[in-house]
Structures are given as C-alpha cells and as structure tokens.
Design an enzyme around this catalytic site. Structure first.
Site, short mmCIF file in Angstrom:
data_model
loop_
_atom_site.label_atom_id
_atom_site.label_comp_id
_atom_site.label_asym_id
_atom_site.label_seq_id
_atom_site.Cartn_x
_atom_site.Cartn_y
_atom_site.Cartn_z
N ARG A 215 24.58 13.77 65.48
CA ARG A 215 25.78 13.17 64.98
C ARG A 215 26.46 13.53 63.65
O ARG A 215 25.54 13.85 62.86
CB ARG A 215 25.19 11.49 64.81
N GLU A 217 27.58 12.62 60.98
CA GLU A 217 27.80 11.48 60.41
C GLU A 217 28.12 11.93 58.90
O GLU A 217 27.46 12.52 58.19
CB GLU A 217 26.47 10.71 59.91
N ARG A 223 19.71 5.31 56.58
CA ARG A 223 19.44 5.11 58.10
C ARG A 223 20.14 5.86 59.01
O ARG A 223 20.09 5.73 60.24
CB ARG A 223 19.74 3.40 58.38
N HIS A 224 20.97 7.00 58.42
CA HIS A 224 21.46 7.84 59.54
C HIS A 224 20.90 9.28 59.22
O HIS A 224 20.92 9.74 58.10
CB HIS A 224 23.00 7.99 59.07
N GLU A 361 19.42 -2.17 63.71
CA GLU A 361 19.65 -1.91 65.11
C GLU A 361 18.64 -0.64 65.37
O GLU A 361 19.05 0.40 64.94
CB GLU A 361 21.24 -1.44 65.35
N SER A 364 20.70 0.59 71.53
CA SER A 364 21.96 0.10 72.02
C SER A 364 21.99 0.58 73.54
O SER A 364 21.28 1.50 73.85
CB SER A 364 23.14 0.53 71.18
N ARG A 412 14.46 5.73 63.46
CA ARG A 412 14.59 4.31 63.18
C ARG A 412 13.52 3.13 63.48
O ARG A 412 13.14 2.52 62.59
CB ARG A 412 16.03 3.61 63.91
P1 AMO Z 1 24.02 4.94 69.96
O1 AMO Z 1 25.15 5.65 69.57
O2 AMO Z 1 23.80 3.20 69.43
O3 AMO Z 1 23.74 4.76 71.66
O4 AMO Z 1 22.38 5.38 69.59
C1 AMO Z 1 21.34 4.82 70.25
C2 AMO Z 1 20.44 4.70 68.99
O5 AMO Z 1 20.06 5.87 68.40
C3 AMO Z 1 19.82 5.58 67.00
N1 AMO Z 1 20.83 6.62 66.51
C4 AMO Z 1 20.64 7.01 65.13
N2 AMO Z 1 19.63 7.17 64.37
C5 AMO Z 1 19.76 7.57 63.00
N3 AMO Z 1 20.69 8.42 62.65
C6 AMO Z 1 21.89 8.25 63.55
N4 AMO Z 1 23.00 9.15 63.05
C7 AMO Z 1 21.90 7.72 64.75
N5 AMO Z 1 22.85 7.40 65.66
C8 AMO Z 1 22.00 6.54 66.63
C9 AMO Z 1 19.87 4.16 66.68
C10 AMO Z 1 20.73 3.49 67.96
O6 AMO Z 1 20.54 2.21 68.22
N6 AMO Z 1 24.39 6.49 74.75
C11 AMO Z 1 24.27 5.23 73.92
C12 AMO Z 1 23.10 4.42 74.42
C13 AMO Z 1 23.26 3.82 75.82
O7 AMO Z 1 24.19 3.37 75.98
O8 AMO Z 1 22.33 3.98 76.65
C14 AMO Z 1 23.91 5.48 72.44
O9 AMO Z 1 23.71 6.70 72.04
O10 AMO Z 1 18.74 3.63 66.81
#
Ligand code: AMO
Length: 442
Positions: A215, A217, A223-224, A361, A364, A412
């Site tokens: 990502r 970001e 938390r990212h 979270e 998801s 997380r």
């Molecule tokens: P999403 O983008 O919500 O959903 O990601 C799912 C879970 O991954 C973790 N997460 C992260 N943790 C740390 N840093 C980040 N930048 C980050 N981005 C995501 C979180 C988040 O809840 N494909 C969908 C899932 C699905 O629908 O099955 C997805 O990627 O814990």
C-alpha cells in the site's frame, strides 16, 4: 560432547551431570572470582556460574559453547520467573568455555528486562534488537497467530493457495498503489491477494492465503505500513450472514490459539485477557447512531468510521457485551472496491464488513458480486477498464458461485494482542515511507 538444549537441562536425569550448551551470552555479572552469565538458546535461558579465568573473555551477544555441571540452586536463590530458575550450569576448572563467534561492542545495553529504546534505534539496529527476549517474544506471538489462522481456515475446509504479487492493475482502487518497471511495461505491486483468491473459488470452493500486500500509504501513522501481511479467506456457495459467522469464528479461534500458546509472554507484557463475549454486530449507520448517543459525536454522514469511532465502539462492546470485538457492516457501496456486492434491499449500502478489535479495524471483507454483467457495470461506474482485468473476469464469465471472504492484517492483530504503541514494532522488518531497512532520508 553433544549439545543439550537449555530447557532440557532441567530434566531430572541431567542434575549433577555434565552437559554442553550452545547459545548467546545475554548478561554478565561479576562477583569477585566468579562470573554469572545468562545464556539463551531457542528453548530458553539459563544462569551459568563460571570462574573468572575461564569466563573473563565473554561479553553480551558472544556466541558460546559451554560445558559444565547442572546444579540445583539453593532454595533462596531460585528464580521463579525462569523455567530453569531452580538450576544453574556450573563451569569450574573441569568445565569448558568456547567462543564460537565474538560480538563487537554493542551500541546499547541488551541486558535490561525491557529494551527501552526509541523506535528509530530499534529499527536502525533491527537484527540486534530482535535478539532481545522481549522483542523476540512479539514474533513468537505473531508466529502463533499465523498458526492459529491456518488451523482455523483449514477447519473451514479451505485449501491454502500462493498467489502473485506482481499484477497488471490496482485491485483495491484508490491511488495507494506502487508502480513498478516491468521490462518495457508498467506493472504494480499487489494491494491484496483479493482478485486471485476470488479466481480460485471456482477451482477449490474455499481457499486461504497468507500474502504480502503493498500500500503506497502517503502518510505516516502508527497503524499503517506500506508492506502488510494479509491473512485472507475466500469461500464459495455462501452468503452474507454466514460470512459474518465464519469471520468471527476464525478471529476467535486464531486469537484463542495464540493466547493459549503464549500465556507466559502475555503475562510478561502485562496484557489483560481477551474478552470473548458474544460479538455485537451493527451496521455502519447504527454504529454512528450509537457514537452520537453514547459519545456525543455526530458522524452520521461519514462514509467510514473515524479512528476515534473505532476506539469508542470497542469501549462500548467491552462494557456492554464483554467483547473485545465489534463487527460493523453495510458500508456505503460507493466507498468500497468494485467487487463488493451492493445490498439488494438497499444498493446504496453494501454487503461489506469490518471487524474491530481493541479499538482498531483488523479485518475487512464482503460478499462479492458474482454476476459477470453486474461486475462489468461496477467497474465501468468506477472508471475502470475491464480489459485490464480480463483473466479475473473469465472467472465470472464462465460461472462462479455466490461467494465472499475477508482479510486480517497480521501486524495490526499482533499490535493489539500485545498492546504495542506502533505497528512497526509488530513487523520484523517494517516498510514505511521513510525506511526500507535503511533510512531513505539519510
Ligand atoms: P483492506 O484494504 O481493508 O481489505 O485490508 C484488510 C486488512 O489488512 C490490514 N491493512 C493494513 N495494515 C497495516 N497497514 C496498512 N496500510 C494496511 N492496509 C490494510 C487491515 C485491514 O483490515 N481485499 C480486501 C479484503 C477482502 O475484502 O477480503 C482488503 O484488502 O487489518
């Protein structure tokens, strides 16, 4: 002499016998002609008493092989905090000390119980910091979480799959995607295993994967990360309510497994036991009403929960349901990726869900659109080019059952099991805007 693992030194038949251990010097305390060492290996840690003439060469992090006799400690010297606290390895004139690898002078003291260093130092000296028992313990918990997730997914009948991370298009939408030079073409680092896990549903029906996701970001938060480990499940012949049951089942099994396996570590971190009461389920709008009523903030028009909402909802769930988890459903369709199924009863909202745990979270997912034409429409309405997703679309063109899934972020989950202040502490080698092991701005 053959190596004995440190934890095995406490077996009855070892008492009074000579053993050889291999490990790392953790601490050294000098008392006149005697030196006390704490030496660790993968199984544990043991106190070693060595005469100064033999032990004087030793310093923290030296890799050693020591031969001596296992003695029972006098009752007033027993250390109840240590699994080997009632014994010690006595290395006298007949014993042997061999340095297998000498450590240079350390940049900080590794001997304290908590390595109270600033995060940048912890990361600048990551391989050394990871040797500290308290830091290493984080990744023992992480390993148990992975194990727990695998077990829970297998219990659901899922097949483990391994999917690509070099992809032709952004999967989750938005600008948070890394472009890479792929020979003379453009490609991307995958934002999630999403499309591939869906593509494998018609083949295996139920799948799971533990995959890297990237990502871009552009913000620095606690938390990212830019490189995340996702634990994903995808299941065919299922529908929305069932998916909620499955995700909660996997979450609970994974966390119960990890906390059972790591009781001592959690006690050492002073972590309260996880509250596994019945998990409340709310739609986003119900959650926002609750936030207004209980916490006085009116976020009823927002398309997502704010970080403070997530904290407050978990506080409420803990108080009123004895649950450290809350499931929130029905996020606005427009705010969700193209593959998310709109609720047929009210298409403005989708059959999507997040699982919150201890204020954040951690998961998801959603019921997916499995109708080929509806999927094409959803892509087009978001300005996406279906041609870039040709292979993915074949899945639906040639028949795909109703399906859905979910994804946990491993770092997380680890962070909130152990109450860590920053997600970087929950990644062995965290990637963020400033660091790919080396600091990018240095
Ligand atoms: P999403 O983008 O919500 O959903 O990601 C799912 C879970 O991954 C973790 N997460 C992260 N943790 C740390 N840093 C980040 N930048 C980050 N981005 C995501 C979180 C988040 O809840 N494909 C969908 C899932 C699905 O629908 O099955 C997805 O990627 O814990």
């Amino acid at each position: 002499m053959e190596r004995t693992l440190i934890l095995d030194c406490k077996e009855k038949e070892k008492i009074g016998k000579e053993v050889t251990i291999d490990g790392f010097v953790q601490t050294r305390r000098d008392h006149g002609k005697i030196i006390f060492l704490d030496v660790s290996d993968r199984s544990g840690i043991i106190q070693i008493v060595v005469h100064k003439d033999k032990g004087d060469v030793l310093h923290p992090q030296d890799v050693v092989r020591i031969t001596g006799t296992i003695n029972v400690r006098p009752a007033n010297m027993v250390n109840p905090a240590l699994a080997t606290g009632n014994i010690e390895l006595y290395c006298d004139a007949n014993g042997k000390v061999e340095v297998l690898s000498k450590a240079q002078e350390l940049p900080f003291d590794m001997g304290s119980k908590d390595l109270n260093l600033q995060l940048p130092t912890l990361l600048d000296f990551r391989t050394l910091a990871l040797r500290h028992p308290k830091i290493k313990a984080i990744f023992k918990v992480q390993s148990a979480l992975l194990d727990g997730f695998r077990k829970a997914a297998k219990d659901l009948g899922c097949t483990e799959i391994v999917v690509p991370t070099i992809v032709a298009g952004a999967t989750e939408g938005g600008a948070e995607v890394f472009k890479i030079d792929y020979f003379e073409h453009k490609a991307y680092l995958s934002q999630s295993p999403q499309l591939y896990k869906q593509m494998l549903v018609p083949i295996f029906e139920r799948v799971f994967t533990i995959a890297k996701a990237y990502r871009a970001e552009p913000s620095v938060t606690t938390r990212h990360l830019t490189e995340v480990t996702q634990m994903d499940v995808e299941m065919g012949f299922t529908e929305f309510e069932k998916l909620l049951d499955y995700l909660e089942e996997v979450a609970v099994k994974m966390l119960k497994h990890a906390t059972d396996e790591c009781k001592e570590i959690l006690a050492d971190f002073g972590i309260e036991e996880i509250a596994f009461g019945q998990i409340p389920r709310l739609t986003l709008r119900e959650a926002q009403e609750l936030i207004l009523k209980e916490f006085g903030r009116d976020n009823r028009k927002e398309k997502d929960l704010t970080p403070q909402d997530e904290i407050d909802l978990c506080k409420w769930a803990k108080g009123s349901h004895k649950s450290d988890f809350v499931t929130v459903t029905h996020f606005p369709t427009a705010a969700k990726p193209f593959y998310t199924k709109p609720d047929p009863k009210n298409p403005e909202y989708s059959l999507s869900y997040d699982l919150l745990f201890r204020g954040v979270e951690i998961l998801s997912g959603s019921q997916r659109i499995n109708d080929y034409n509806q999927l094409l429409e959803s892509m087009k309405s978001r300005g996406m080019n279906p041609e870039a997703f040709e292979l993915y679309l074949q899945t639906f063109k040639y028949g795909c059952p109703p399906e859905g899934g979910f994804s946990f972020g491993l770092e997380r989950v680890t962070m909130h099991v152990l109450n860590l202040a920053n997600i970087r502490e929950a990644s062995l080698f965290p990637r963020d805007m400033e660091r790919v092991d080396i600091r990018l701005n240095s």
